[in-house]
Design a protein around this motif. Structure first.
Motif, PDB file in Angstrom:
ATOM      1  N   PHE A  17     -13.236   0.666   8.517  1.00  0.00           N
ATOM      2  CA  PHE A  17     -11.978  -0.050   8.728  1.00  0.00           C
ATOM      3  C   PHE A  17     -11.149  -0.182   7.450  1.00  0.00           C
ATOM      4  CE2 PHE A  17     -14.838  -2.033  12.011  1.00  0.00           C
ATOM      5  CZ  PHE A  17     -14.238  -1.427  13.108  1.00  0.00           C
ATOM      6  N   GLU A  18     -11.790  -0.487   6.337  1.00  0.00           N
ATOM      7  CA  GLU A  18     -11.038  -0.655   5.091  1.00  0.00           C
ATOM      8  C   GLU A  18     -10.313   0.637   4.721  1.00  0.00           C
ATOM      9  OE1 GLU A  18     -14.488  -3.538   4.953  1.00  0.00           O
ATOM     10  OE2 GLU A  18     -14.262  -1.405   5.392  1.00  0.00           O
ATOM     11  N   GLU A  19     -11.023   1.761   4.842  1.00  0.00           N
ATOM     12  CA  GLU A  19     -10.414   3.055   4.510  1.00  0.00           C
ATOM     13  C   GLU A  19      -9.244   3.356   5.438  1.00  0.00           C
ATOM     14  OE1 GLU A  19      -9.393   7.143   4.475  1.00  0.00           O
ATOM     15  OE2 GLU A  19     -10.416   6.224   6.179  1.00  0.00           O
ATOM     16  N   ILE A  20      -9.408   3.058   6.727  1.00  0.00           N
ATOM     17  CA  ILE A  20      -8.331   3.283   7.696  1.00  0.00           C
ATOM     18  C   ILE A  20      -7.146   2.368   7.396  1.00  0.00           C
ATOM     19  CG2 ILE A  20      -7.692   3.059  10.147  1.00  0.00           C
ATOM     20  CD1 ILE A  20     -10.677   3.821  10.757  1.00  0.00           C
ATOM     21  N   GLY A  21      -7.433   1.091   7.115  1.00  0.00           N
ATOM     22  CA  GLY A  21      -6.362   0.155   6.793  1.00  0.00           C
ATOM     23  C   GLY A  21      -5.597   0.558   5.559  1.00  0.00           C
ATOM     24  N   PHE A  22      -6.310   1.061   4.546  1.00  0.00           N
ATOM     25  CA  PHE A  22      -5.651   1.484   3.313  1.00  0.00           C
ATOM     26  C   PHE A  22      -4.829   2.755   3.534  1.00  0.00           C
ATOM     27  CE2 PHE A  22      -5.662   4.163  -0.507  1.00  0.00           C
ATOM     28  CZ  PHE A  22      -4.958   3.339  -1.370  1.00  0.00           C
ATOM     29  N   ARG A  23      -5.452   3.766   4.139  1.00  0.00           N
ATOM     30  CA  ARG A  23      -4.757   5.048   4.328  1.00  0.00           C
ATOM     31  C   ARG A  23      -3.531   4.901   5.214  1.00  0.00           C
ATOM     32  NH1 ARG A  23      -8.353   7.788   7.398  1.00  0.00           N
ATOM     33  NH2 ARG A  23      -7.134   7.298   9.264  1.00  0.00           N
ATOM     34  N   GLU A  24      -3.718   4.289   6.371  1.00  0.00           N
ATOM     35  CA  GLU A  24      -2.614   4.179   7.320  1.00  0.00           C
ATOM     36  C   GLU A  24      -1.614   3.114   6.893  1.00  0.00           C
ATOM     37  OE1 GLU A  24      -2.088   6.223  10.209  1.00  0.00           O
ATOM     38  OE2 GLU A  24      -3.425   7.298   8.841  1.00  0.00           O
ATOM     39  N   GLY A  25      -2.098   2.054   6.240  1.00  0.00           N
ATOM     40  CA  GLY A  25      -1.183   1.056   5.709  1.00  0.00           C
ATOM     41  C   GLY A  25      -0.273   1.640   4.640  1.00  0.00           C
ATOM     42  N   SER A  26      -0.845   2.481   3.781  1.00  0.00           N
ATOM     43  CA  SER A  26      -0.038   3.146   2.753  1.00  0.00           C
ATOM     44  C   SER A  26       1.051   4.000   3.392  1.00  0.00           C
ATOM     45  CB  SER A  26      -0.936   4.014   1.868  1.00  0.00           C
ATOM     46  OG  SER A  26      -1.878   3.227   1.173  1.00  0.00           O
ATOM     47  N   ARG A  27       0.689   4.713   4.445  1.00  0.00           N
ATOM     48  CA  ARG A  27       1.668   5.566   5.127  1.00  0.00           C
ATOM     49  C   ARG A  27       2.765   4.733   5.779  1.00  0.00           C
ATOM     50  NH1 ARG A  27       2.542   6.903  10.197  1.00  0.00           N
ATOM     51  NH2 ARG A  27       0.615   5.871  10.922  1.00  0.00           N
ATOM     52  N   LEU A  62      -4.107  -4.856   2.472  1.00  0.00           N
ATOM     53  CA  LEU A  62      -3.816  -5.564   1.224  1.00  0.00           C
ATOM     54  C   LEU A  62      -3.869  -4.610   0.027  1.00  0.00           C
ATOM     55  CD1 LEU A  62      -5.818  -8.919   1.580  1.00  0.00           C
ATOM     56  CD2 LEU A  62      -3.353  -8.709   1.252  1.00  0.00           C
ATOM     57  N   SER A  63      -4.873  -3.747   0.018  1.00  0.00           N
ATOM     58  CA  SER A  63      -4.990  -2.779  -1.065  1.00  0.00           C
ATOM     59  C   SER A  63      -3.833  -1.791  -1.054  1.00  0.00           C
ATOM     60  CB  SER A  63      -6.322  -2.030  -0.949  1.00  0.00           C
ATOM     61  OG  SER A  63      -6.492  -1.113  -2.004  1.00  0.00           O
ATOM     62  N   ALA A  64      -3.426  -1.377   0.163  1.00  0.00           N
ATOM     63  CA  ALA A  64      -2.287  -0.458   0.280  1.00  0.00           C
ATOM     64  C   ALA A  64      -1.009  -1.104  -0.247  1.00  0.00           C
ATOM     65  CB  ALA A  64      -2.106  -0.042   1.740  1.00  0.00           C
ATOM     66  N   ALA A  65      -0.821  -2.384   0.057  1.00  0.00           N
ATOM     67  CA  ALA A  65       0.369  -3.091  -0.424  1.00  0.00           C
ATOM     68  C   ALA A  65       0.369  -3.162  -1.948  1.00  0.00           C
ATOM     69  CB  ALA A  65       0.429  -4.491   0.185  1.00  0.00           C
ATOM     70  N   PHE A  66      -0.780  -3.448  -2.535  1.00  0.00           N
ATOM     71  CA  PHE A  66      -0.872  -3.507  -3.996  1.00  0.00           C
ATOM     72  C   PHE A  66      -0.529  -2.160  -4.623  1.00  0.00           C
ATOM     73  CE2 PHE A  66      -3.315  -2.894  -7.886  1.00  0.00           C
ATOM     74  CZ  PHE A  66      -2.888  -3.966  -8.642  1.00  0.00           C
ATOM     75  N   GLU A  67      -1.108  -1.092  -4.066  1.00  0.00           N
ATOM     76  CA  GLU A  67      -0.849   0.248  -4.592  1.00  0.00           C
ATOM     77  C   GLU A  67       0.625   0.639  -4.434  1.00  0.00           C
ATOM     78  OE1 GLU A  67      -2.871   2.538  -6.122  1.00  0.00           O
ATOM     79  OE2 GLU A  67      -4.470   1.043  -6.222  1.00  0.00           O
ATOM     80  N   SER A  68       1.285   0.051  -3.428  1.00  0.00           N
ATOM     81  CA  SER A  68       2.692   0.369  -3.158  1.00  0.00           C
ATOM     82  C   SER A  68       3.650  -0.593  -3.853  1.00  0.00           C
ATOM     83  CB  SER A  68       2.947   0.342  -1.642  1.00  0.00           C
ATOM     84  OG  SER A  68       2.080   1.234  -0.957  1.00  0.00           O
ATOM     85  N   ASP A  69       3.109  -1.470  -4.718  1.00  0.00           N
ATOM     86  CA  ASP A  69       3.911  -2.450  -5.449  1.00  0.00           C
ATOM     87  C   ASP A  69       4.653  -3.412  -4.530  1.00  0.00           C
ATOM     88  OD1 ASP A  69       3.228  -1.590  -8.033  1.00  0.00           O
ATOM     89  OD2 ASP A  69       4.704   0.039  -7.930  1.00  0.00           O
ATOM     90  N   VAL A  70       4.027  -3.754  -3.412  1.00  0.00           N
ATOM     91  CA  VAL A  70       4.574  -4.750  -2.489  1.00  0.00           C
ATOM     92  C   VAL A  70       3.797  -6.041  -2.687  1.00  0.00           C
ATOM     93  CG1 VAL A  70       4.951  -5.390  -0.078  1.00  0.00           C
ATOM     94  CG2 VAL A  70       5.255  -3.012  -0.801  1.00  0.00           C
ATOM     95  N   LYS A  71       4.485  -7.104  -3.087  1.00  0.00           N
ATOM     96  CA  LYS A  71       3.841  -8.389  -3.331  1.00  0.00           C
ATOM     97  C   LYS A  71       3.573  -9.096  -2.009  1.00  0.00           C
ATOM     98  CE  LYS A  71       4.190 -12.588  -6.140  1.00  0.00           C
ATOM     99  NZ  LYS A  71       5.032 -13.378  -7.066  1.00  0.00           N
ATOM    100  N   VAL A  72       2.350  -9.566  -1.825  1.00  0.00           N
ATOM    101  CA  VAL A  72       1.929 -10.192  -0.567  1.00  0.00           C
ATOM    102  C   VAL A  72       1.793 -11.694  -0.752  1.00  0.00           C
ATOM    103  CG1 VAL A  72       0.097 -10.319   1.164  1.00  0.00           C
ATOM    104  CG2 VAL A  72       0.742  -8.098   0.189  1.00  0.00           C
ATOM    105  N   GLY A 109       7.170  -9.632  -0.433  1.00  0.00           N
ATOM    106  CA  GLY A 109       7.831  -8.844   0.592  1.00  0.00           C
ATOM    107  C   GLY A 109       7.042  -8.691   1.869  1.00  0.00           C
ATOM    108  N   LEU A 110       5.830  -9.244   1.909  1.00  0.00           N
ATOM    109  CA  LEU A 110       4.974  -9.018   3.070  1.00  0.00           C
ATOM    110  C   LEU A 110       3.959 -10.147   3.193  1.00  0.00           C
ATOM    111  CD1 LEU A 110       4.218  -6.940   5.319  1.00  0.00           C
ATOM    112  CD2 LEU A 110       2.677  -5.881   3.659  1.00  0.00           C
ATOM    113  N   ARG A 111       3.716 -10.575   4.418  1.00  0.00           N
ATOM    114  CA  ARG A 111       2.612 -11.495   4.713  1.00  0.00           C
ATOM    115  C   ARG A 111       1.584 -10.739   5.543  1.00  0.00           C
ATOM    116  NH1 ARG A 111       4.124 -16.610   7.672  1.00  0.00           N
ATOM    117  NH2 ARG A 111       5.509 -15.234   8.840  1.00  0.00           N
ATOM    118  N   ILE A 112       0.304 -10.930   5.229  1.00  0.00           N
ATOM    119  CA  ILE A 112      -0.780 -10.234   5.938  1.00  0.00           C
ATOM    120  C   ILE A 112      -1.821 -11.261   6.365  1.00  0.00           C
ATOM    121  CG2 ILE A 112      -2.657  -8.549   5.725  1.00  0.00           C
ATOM    122  CD1 ILE A 112      -0.939  -7.045   3.693  1.00  0.00           C
TER     123      ILE A 112
END
Length: 343
Positions: A227-237, A261-271, A278-281
């Motif tokens: 799940f974490e890998e899917i959330g990161f990969r697809e969240g990044s996309r 959450l990791s995808a948002a960090f890598e994308s410079d989106v503050k949670v 820019g985002l609530r999770i």
């Protein structure tokens, strides 16, 4: 003769001067034999190097002191945590927990049940895979051996089911997110592996409509338990392609949320809720790692302590008293909102 090895229980019975059935009875429950007999056996144990083969003893008994505990995936900290709770309760009751993981595979789930069947357990606690399970084979097993299901339900299988009230818990967190900001979109896998995911999807849609809000679904590719890998990969996309319909996202489970959450960090989106965010999770389950993410994850805490305790209590009652005749019990426990930094 101290330290001399004895090969089997027959030899032990001879040197202790106690009959073989009484020796077996002692090893099953020391308090079930007379004090004088127990003293003889314990004196012999001190004199000789002997430990009984519990599995061999159990195979010759109609009812054993083993309780099987089968979970979908022990690498998932949620199932590891609830299994630890159940193991402790089983041991405290004087039984031997036998913990098995299905590793996310329906064939392995059946193989686990076949292995348990071979050693004649007193009962089994099963968290089934759900939609991937071979329902008829699981049902066949549950007809032979007292079985209680937890976490994921298979309709009509086993003597009881204990799990979370997904309708209540999802409604609770949807209300919170709507009350504190933009209404959330629902982030989920297109082909979820667990029936709880379907119930949460339906509960989200029902809650949003009841609140007069339009449901938005973010359905992503991915199969299995990573799940974490899917959330990161697809969240990044999704973030990269600007596909978020709202700045609030409710994930189907915490592990997907951790990946997002990791995808948002890598994308410079503050949670979070503060300035510049820019985002609530938010997620669901109160995964053991949820409080340690950055920011910590807002979620719903499942009462797995109550689920574990009620499941063990019920299997012990079935073992001791047999079927109640009241029909299959289904009990759902309410979740608790845990507000943290991510939302």
């Amino acid at each position: 003769m101290s330290g001399e090895k004895i090969k089997n229980m027959e030899d032990f019975a001879v040197v202790s001067g106690v009959s073989r059935p009484t020796v077996s009875k002692y090893f099953n429950d020391p308090d079930s034999v007379r004090q004088s007999t127990r003293s003889k056996i314990e004196a012999t144990l001190e004199r000789y190097d002997y430990r009984p083969n519990i599995y061999a003893i159990n195979q010759n008994r109609r009812r054993t002191k083993n309780i099987g505990l089968v979970v979908p995936n022990l690498t998932d900290p949620f199932f590891a945590a609830i299994a630890r709770t159940m193991e402790g309760l089983i041991l405290a009751a004087g039984y031997n927990p036998l913990l098995l993981s299905s590793h996310g595979g329906p064939d392995q789930e059946i193989s686990n049940l076949d292995s348990l069947r071979a050693i004649k357990p007193a009962g089994v606690l099963l968290a089934p895979l759900g939609r991937a399970s071979h329902d008829s084979l699981v049902a066949e097993f549950a007809e032979e051996i007292p079985t209680v299901l937890f976490d994921a339900n298979l309709e009509g299988v086993g003597e009881a089911f204990f799990g979370s009230d997904n309708a209540q818990s999802i409604d609770l967190i949807v209300q919170y997110l709507c009350r504190t900001g933009e209404p959330p979109a629902f982030f989920e896998m297109k082909t979820p592996v667990n029936p709880n995911a379907f119930r949460r999807r339906l509960a989200y849609e029902t809650s949003m409509k009841r609140l007069g809000q339009e449901p938005h679904f973010i359905r992503v590719d991915g199969e299995g338990w990573d799940f974490e890998e899917i959330g990161f990969r697809e969240g990044s996309r999704v973030i990269r392609e600007n596909l978020l319909p709202t700045n609030a996202v409710l994930c189907s489970n915490d592990r997907l949320a951790i990946g997002l959450l990791s995808a948002a960090f890598e994308s410079d989106v503050k949670v979070g809720l503060g300035n510049g965010c820019g985002l609530r999770i938010a997620g669901h389950d109160d995964h053991p790692f949820a409080r340690y993410t950055c920011p910590s994850l807002t979620t719903i805490s499942q009462d797995y302590g109550a689920i574990g305790a009620r499941s063990v209590e019920t299997i012990l009652a079935l073992i001791e008293d047999g079927k109640s005749g009241k029909g299959r019990e289904v009990t759902l426990f309410e979740g608790r909102l845990v507000m943290r930094g991510s939302a």
